[in-house]
Design a protein around this motif. Sequence first.
Motif, PDB file in Angstrom:
ATOM      1  N   ILE A  27       0.931  -1.347   0.011  1.00 62.35           N
ATOM      2  CA  ILE A  27      -0.193   0.110   0.020  1.00 62.35           C
ATOM      3  C   ILE A  27       0.972   1.328   0.137  1.00 62.35           C
ATOM      4  N   GLN A  28       1.905   1.426   0.800  1.00 65.06           N
ATOM      5  CA  GLN A  28       2.847   2.408   0.636  1.00 65.06           C
ATOM      6  C   GLN A  28       3.495   2.657  -0.465  1.00 65.06           C
ATOM      7  N   ARG A  33       1.002   4.017  -2.974  1.00 64.12           N
ATOM      8  CA  ARG A  33       0.835   5.483  -2.773  1.00 64.12           C
ATOM      9  C   ARG A  33       1.841   6.317  -2.966  1.00 64.12           C
ATOM     10  N   LYS A  73       1.578   9.384  -5.702  1.00 64.80           N
ATOM     11  CA  LYS A  73       2.040  10.659  -5.301  1.00 64.80           C
ATOM     12  C   LYS A  73       2.987  11.141  -6.421  1.00 64.80           C
ATOM     13  N   VAL A 107      -3.281   5.902  -8.722  1.00 64.11           N
ATOM     14  CA  VAL A 107      -4.253   5.791  -7.525  1.00 64.11           C
ATOM     15  C   VAL A 107      -5.172   4.383  -7.549  1.00 64.11           C
ATOM     16  N   VAL A 147      -3.122   1.967  -5.826  1.00 61.96           N
ATOM     17  CA  VAL A 147      -3.237   2.164  -4.158  1.00 61.96           C
ATOM     18  C   VAL A 147      -4.720   1.297  -3.553  1.00 61.96           C
ATOM     19  N   LYS A 148      -5.699   1.517  -4.628  1.00 63.94           N
ATOM     20  CA  LYS A 148      -6.793   0.897  -3.962  1.00 63.94           C
ATOM     21  C   LYS A 148      -6.795  -0.855  -3.846  1.00 63.94           C
ATOM     22  N   GLU A 158      -4.885  -1.569  -1.023  1.00 65.43           N
ATOM     23  CA  GLU A 158      -5.784  -1.628   0.197  1.00 65.43           C
ATOM     24  C   GLU A 158      -6.623  -2.770   0.226  1.00 65.43           C
TER      25      GLU A 158
END
Length: 398
Positions: A144-145, A148, A152, A186, A189-190, A193
């Motif tokens: 996840i990190q 992300r 970014k 993005v 990331v989802k 998660e």
Amino acid sequence: MNYETTVTADRADNLSGSYDADLTDAPRSKRRVIIIVALVLAAIVALAFYMHSRSGEATPAADQSNQLPVVTVMEPGRSSVEGTINATGTLSARREIPVGVVGEGGRVVSVRVDQGSWVKKGQILAVIDRSVQTQQAAGAAAQIQVARADAKLAQDNLNRALQLVDRGFISKANVDQLTATRDAAVARVKVAEASYRELLARNARLNIVAPVSGLVLTRNVEPGQTVSPGAQPVFTMAENGQMELDAQLGEQDLAKVGVGTQVQVTPVGLDKTYSGQVWQVAPTIDAQTRQGTARVSLNYAPGLRPGGFASAVFQSGAVDAPMLPESALMSDENGSYVYVVGKDDKVVRRPVKTGLVTDQGIAITSGLTGNERVVMRAGAFLNPGDQIKPVLHKPEAN
């Protein structure tokens, strides 16, 4: 010498004659006394017989009455008693819940409850080793990190491109490409998660938890044991601790029982009785035994052990009928009957039909109104038409 001899001889003759006369008179005197005594006795007997004859002629009815048998009778009246049905059955949990392994299974680390424990819904019953799953969850959290960070970076590149597009250094096509890169980052990331939450959920399912609140009935797992999905339940529970009695009733009795009927249940080996009520009546009758099941709901109590045997008394409604003791009832090939005493004190046979058997006696459903004089006992020694001397039975005061 001669004179004295003569005198002595004469005196001897006189004495001998007197003695003979006494011996002759003695038997005559005894016979006279015997005759007199016999006449006196005969007179007494004759007088007694005369007096007895006079008494018999004066009260013949009283003498006949004294010869009649004395029989106890009762007037039963009518009583309202609660009808009952007796049955037997087996105790069990009203809702027995099997609890097994929901997740992947594994080695059991600890068991937190035992048989007889009360638990709440969601409470952990046993914990399964999750060392591997924990590392997998940590890796998912790191992903996840990473996702992300990529998202970014993609957003920053897009922001810079938007500042240069007006100056003509970057084409609109490059901006669209950077926008797509940002959107993909993005989305990753989802995905990361979601994967992490999935692992957490799977890890949570490794714990064996209570699906409902209630009482733990059985425990089939120990620490160190390996469990897997699809195996036998590791626990069984009674939902909310409620028990029931599966009572077997004949089809005639089953027709008198309905949902809500009050029942008194007594487990075998106990003197204590527990109150319950029927919550379900079987819609079918067993073709072999001609019996059906009435399920009686019971609140939890230590004396109610699933698998045990118990007797039950069902309340089947009030009955208004004459009540007789068992000694008053007789039966033969023509059925049950009692002896009723008429106005002339003569015995009359009366056919009857019996109903409920209670502590107060046996209910008579037909044949008596309750106002008759019924022979309480000794009916086996009487015959129809016999005249008796009835004595009314008075019940003892409570």
